[in-house]
Write a protein that holds these residues in place. Structure first.
Motif, PDB file in Angstrom:
ATOM      1  N   MET A  10      30.660  45.934  50.721  1.00  0.00           N
ATOM      2  CA  MET A  10      31.424  46.498  49.597  1.00  0.00           C
ATOM      3  C   MET A  10      32.832  45.927  49.566  1.00  0.00           C
ATOM      4  N   SER A  11      33.436  45.866  50.731  1.00  0.00           N
ATOM      5  CA  SER A  11      34.783  45.325  50.811  1.00  0.00           C
ATOM      6  C   SER A  11      34.795  43.851  50.410  1.00  0.00           C
ATOM      7  N   GLY A  12      33.699  43.153  50.755  1.00  0.00           N
ATOM      8  CA  GLY A  12      33.564  41.752  50.343  1.00  0.00           C
ATOM      9  C   GLY A  12      33.528  41.626  48.825  1.00  0.00           C
ATOM     10  N   ALA A  13      32.890  42.616  48.186  1.00  0.00           N
ATOM     11  CA  ALA A  13      32.845  42.600  46.721  1.00  0.00           C
ATOM     12  C   ALA A  13      34.259  42.687  46.159  1.00  0.00           C
ATOM     13  N   LEU A  14      35.108  43.506  46.810  1.00  0.00           N
ATOM     14  CA  LEU A  14      36.489  43.638  46.346  1.00  0.00           C
ATOM     15  C   LEU A  14      37.214  42.291  46.445  1.00  0.00           C
ATOM     16  N   VAL A  15      36.996  41.601  47.580  1.00  0.00           N
ATOM     17  CA  VAL A  15      37.631  40.291  47.749  1.00  0.00           C
ATOM     18  C   VAL A  15      37.178  39.347  46.629  1.00  0.00           C
ATOM     19  N   ALA A  16      35.862  39.325  46.386  1.00  0.00           N
ATOM     20  CA  ALA A  16      35.338  38.425  45.347  1.00  0.00           C
ATOM     21  C   ALA A  16      35.936  38.754  43.980  1.00  0.00           C
ATOM     22  N   VAL A  17      36.015  40.074  43.668  1.00  0.00           N
ATOM     23  CA  VAL A  17      36.537  40.486  42.366  1.00  0.00           C
ATOM     24  C   VAL A  17      38.020  40.148  42.246  1.00  0.00           C
ATOM     25  N   GLU A  18      38.761  40.436  43.338  1.00  0.00           N
ATOM     26  CA  GLU A  18      40.191  40.115  43.332  1.00  0.00           C
ATOM     27  C   GLU A  18      40.415  38.638  43.098  1.00  0.00           C
ATOM     28  N   VAL A  19      39.702  37.828  43.884  1.00  0.00           N
ATOM     29  CA  VAL A  19      39.853  36.384  43.765  1.00  0.00           C
ATOM     30  C   VAL A  19      39.489  35.947  42.344  1.00  0.00           C
ATOM     31  N   GLY A  20      38.336  36.441  41.851  1.00  0.00           N
ATOM     32  CA  GLY A  20      37.896  36.077  40.514  1.00  0.00           C
ATOM     33  C   GLY A  20      38.952  36.420  39.488  1.00  0.00           C
ATOM     34  N   PHE A  21      39.465  37.652  39.538  1.00  0.00           N
ATOM     35  CA  PHE A  21      40.408  38.117  38.525  1.00  0.00           C
ATOM     36  C   PHE A  21      41.709  37.325  38.557  1.00  0.00           C
ATOM     37  N   PHE A  22      42.315  37.237  39.748  1.00  0.00           N
ATOM     38  CA  PHE A  22      43.630  36.597  39.804  1.00  0.00           C
ATOM     39  C   PHE A  22      43.538  35.082  39.628  1.00  0.00           C
ATOM     40  N   ALA A  23      42.471  34.483  40.176  1.00  0.00           N
ATOM     41  CA  ALA A  23      42.327  33.037  40.001  1.00  0.00           C
ATOM     42  C   ALA A  23      42.133  32.710  38.512  1.00  0.00           C
TER      43      ALA A  23
END
Lengths: 266, 275, 279
Positions: free
Chosen positions: C73-86
């Motif tokens: 779940m925490s990995g999903a947050l990393v992926a979403v954060e990276v996706g959004f900000f990138a």
């Protein structure tokens, strides 16, 4: 009829880099109230003349004058006057109207961009300005015989003839003196063609417009213009009153151009 | 001898709107018909239906029958795409307003023409280039060598339309659908291309469906017309009687408009004349 | 009258958009939830090591006894954060450069577009290594390097679309009615190109998650203890035979993310396709 000179071209040559000359020694003037037709086939240089008048191109040699002043691409003040006084209608009303904008916004664009809204001293608040703009747009749409609710619709909801009316409304909303029309009816059906020509004639009278028409179609020129010049291969080969040229062409080229037009049997 | 029978042809849009409404006509071998109408009249869709080239999202009902070389009737609307490919070019063919999309932009004109010619005539090598030159000459291209060696974008609009006509005629079809073939051409070129079409259709005893919005152009090339409005036939008969005595109110308006535009060119016309 | 074929095609199109949104939405929700709640703390080593899936640890535990569901779940947050900000960096940079290049004439246009061509051939991984060397290893470094990579793609697309719009009659009409360049950008360029850009960045959103996973796998992404799907995969490498689920969970998550954004982007593309839109 006054004969104030709006545009004049003297000794204009134009050549795109390293190619053959597009225009050779062009001389003519556009006078207030005297519509001018520029006839020619593709490659005759008629569109280049239009671009020179609009200041989009600068002649290789010779001079284009606008209300007595030589057109200069770097003169911003002059450009502002030019944009206010000279408006254009394009051939294809499908590509000349931004599909993502509502008609109201499209017709209002020149008012805003040319700074006319901000010049209205009596309009202090933003809502006053909005209301004034809306009224101007509405009156422009009415003068091209389109209903007021046109404003809130998109261009794709209209037919070719109606779109050309919208384009004309946009061109006249800022009350220009000159209307440059590039094949204004060539892409339209016969019935709308005739109506648009009638409309342009009416607008010329009611708004004191001077129209310059560029077209390969002699009947469009005949409908709108008192004066005509015939272009062939970048040269003016015939120039004079439209009636005279139609009834008594002096060059072989113009004669063959007249002959080539498909006519209705009697 | 009848070559083409269009019976109760209707075309519907994806939302079920009627775009072509029960059109009927037939055409004998060697005869011509004009489809006249403004945009939205369904004239182009009718032409595409005859070619079996309607966009897949449109649905057609009724029948469009063409008689093939062995005297069999083929219903274009129900025949499979692969069978239609057999008859397109050899039985029915088309010339459109804009020739550019129908030419491969990356292939020289000569090679494009060589393909259908060699397939149709079963010839190879030197014979093909001779046949290509002949085909270009037959559409009155004065410098067949230069045009054959050019890419489509390197030749003029008139030459391009002539090449498109040569391509269309490469397999000796018996029926030609010409959809506004001269509308985007300059007047002088238009006149030449019209003459060319007239001459070729006459010489090869082809049948012609000529589609146009321009009554003056239509009257130059066909004798019989169908006037279409919003997908419906509003009048049919000879061009002469349409022009002199239109019956339907819409065709009356169409003829009157054309007459008024035409009158602008008369030397007796004075600027400022109203109607 | 209805047309069964056309209708079924239309339904399919909507399905892509719907399924894509559901999948991507699920990953976003899972990631956001992990901010407030996970079954266990992500660095809680109280569990047994390499435990298989059970009721107390739905996806089992890793070799340090940490709950894998929480970490995924925490990995999903990393992926979403990276996706959004990138994507955000990519959009801001890419649109600006692309529109400037679209307006640029001859020499400066050539200069910008050949620079973009060179940059697009430059692998994101190499860029990431440079950024990490310069700024140190952090999630932000990963986001910046991925964002720059996206901006190049967006810039190239924007340049091309801008040139296309500027060549239209309506752009010329705007110029001739005195509309300034800035206003032309906001009135005529952006409203006509945003759907194409949106489809492109929707895809990049997922690819950014994938790129971050690659970086983390190589140790260039978010540093421990943060749990990215890439670092989860890297950690699971040594125990893949004894505890396959520790590799399957993050691996499958990545696959699902990529499938989801592909469906979403495809659905959007067809939704905005000018041929299916009314003219």
């Amino acid at each position: 009829m006054t004969t104030d000179e709006l545009f004049s071209l003297s000794g204009v040559h134009f050549q795109y880099q390293k190619s053959l000359p597009t225009l050779v020694d062009i001389n003519f003037a556009l006078h207030t109230g005297v519509n001018l037709g520029i006839v020619g086939e593709s490659g005759s240089g008629k569109s280049t003349i239009l671009k020179l008048l609009l200041g989009l191109l600068t002649p290789s040699s010779g001079e284009v004058r606008f209300i007595g002043e030589s057109l200069n691409a770097k003169n911003r003040k002059q450009e502002k006057v030019l944009r206010r006084k000279v408006q254009v209608i394009f051939q294809d009303p499908y590509s000349s109207l931004d599909p993502s904008q509502k008609v109201g916004a499209l017709v209002a664009e020149p008012l805003k961009s040319l700074g006319l809204v901000d010049e209205q001293a009596e309009l202090s608040s933003a809502s006053d300005k909005k209301e004034w703009t809306r009224e101007q747009v509405e009156s422009a749409l009415n003068s091209v015989d389109l209903p007021s609710d046109t404003q809130s619709r998109f261009p794709h909801q209209f037919s070719g003839g109606q779109r050309q009316r919208i384009a004309i409304a946009r061109a006249i909303v800022a009350n220009p003196q000159v209307l440059l029309a590039d094949e204004p009816v060539s892409s339209l059906d016969v019935t709308s063609r005739e109506l648009i020509l009638e409309l342009l004639k009416d607008l010329q009278k009611s708004r004191g417009l001077t129209i310059a028409v560029v077209s390969h179609d002699l009947s469009t020129i005949a409908a709108l213009c008192q004066e005509t010049l015939v272009l062939q291969g970048g040269k003016v080969i015939e120039q004079g009153s439209t009636r005279q040229i139609l009834s008594n062409p002096t060059t072989e080229y113009t004669t063959s151009l007249m002959k080539a037009i498909p006519r209705l049997p009697r | 001898m009848t070559l083409l029978k269009v019976e109760n042809l209707s075309v519907y849009s994806p939302s079920g709107e009627l775009l072509v409404d029960e059109i009927n006509f037939s055409l004998d071998k060697g005869s011509r018909i004009g489809l006249v109408g403004e945009s939205g009249s369904g004239k182009t869709l009718t032409g595409l239906s005859i070619l079996g080239l309607l966009p897949p999202s449109l649905r057609a009902t009724g029948s469009v029958q063409i008689k093939d070389q062995s005297e069999r009737w083929i219903d274009v609307l129900t025949t499979s795409e692969s069978a239609l490919n057999q008859i397109r070019g050899s039985l029915v063919t088309a010339v459109f307003q804009d020739p550019l999309p129908s030419l491969d932009p990356l292939m020289k004109v000569g090679r494009q023409l060589a393909l259908p010619i060699s397939r149709h005539q079963g010839i190879r090598g030197k014979e093909v280039s001779a046949a290509v030159e002949e085909a270009l000459l037959s559409v009155k291209i004065s410098q067949p060598g230069r045009v054959a060696r050019s890419f489509p974008f390197e030749i003029s609009g008139g030459e391009r339309q002539r090449v498109a006509i040569a391509m269309a005629l490469a397999c000796d079809p018996s029926l030609l659908i010409a959809d506004e073939p001269t509308t985007s051409l300059d007047v002088q070129v238009q006149a030449e291309v019209l003459d060319l079409l007239d001459e070729i259709v006459e010489k090869r005893n082809m049948s012609l469906v000529f589609i146009s919005h321009d009554l003056a152009v239509v009257s130059k090339i066909v004798g019989e017309v169908l006037v279409l409005q919003k997908g419906r036939t509003v009048e049919n008969g000879s061009v002469g009687s349409l022009l002199s005595n239109p019956i339907n109110p819409y065709s009356r308006e169409l003829v009157a408009s054309a007459r008024r535009l035409d009158a602008l060119l008369d030397s007796s016309f004075e600027f400022g004349d109203e109607r | 009258m209805t047309q069964p074929l056309v209708q079924s095609v239309k339904e399919n199109l909507n399905k892509r958009l719907i399924f894509g949104s559901i999948i991507v939405g699920f990953i976003i929700v899972a990631g956001l939830t992990s901010i407030f709640w996970t079954p266990y703390k992500i660095d809680d080593t109280s569990g047994l090591r390499l435990e298989p899936s059970s009721l107390s640890h739905l996806l089992g535990t890793d070799k340090l006894g940490r709950d894998l569901l929480s970490r995924t779940m925490s990995g999903a947050l990393v992926a979403v954060e990276v996706g959004f900000f990138a994507v955000l960096i990519g959009l801001v940079l890419g649109l600006t450069i692309g529109i400037l290049a679209g307006y640029a004439q001859k020499k400066s246009d050539d200069a910008i577009s050949s620079t973009l061509d060179i940059l697009i051939a430059f692998p994101t991984l190499l860029l990431a290594m440079l950024v990490v060397t310069a700024r140190g290893q952090s999630l932000a470094s990963a986001i910046i390097s991925i964002g720059i990579g996206i901006s190049i793609i967006v810039a190239r697309l924007t340049r091309q679309l801008t040139k296309k719009i500027l060549a239209t009659d309506f752009a010329l009409a705007a110029k001739l009615s005195g509309t300034s360049r800035i206003r032309v950008v906001f009135l005529h360029i952006l409203p006509n190109i945003w759907h194409t850009i949106l489809v492109a960045v929707a895809l990049q959103f997922g690819l950014a998650g994938l790129a971050e996973a690659s970086l983390s796998y190589l140790g260039l992404g978010a540093p421990p203890p943060s749990a990215s799907w890439g670092s989860l995969l890297q950690e699971a490498q040594s125990t893949i035979y004894t505890s396959p689920i520790s590799a399957i969970a993050p691996g499958l998550s990545l696959v699902v993310l990529v499938i989801g954004v592909n469906l979403l982007a495809d659905g959007l593309r067809i939704r905005f396709d000018p041929q299916s839109r009314q003219r």
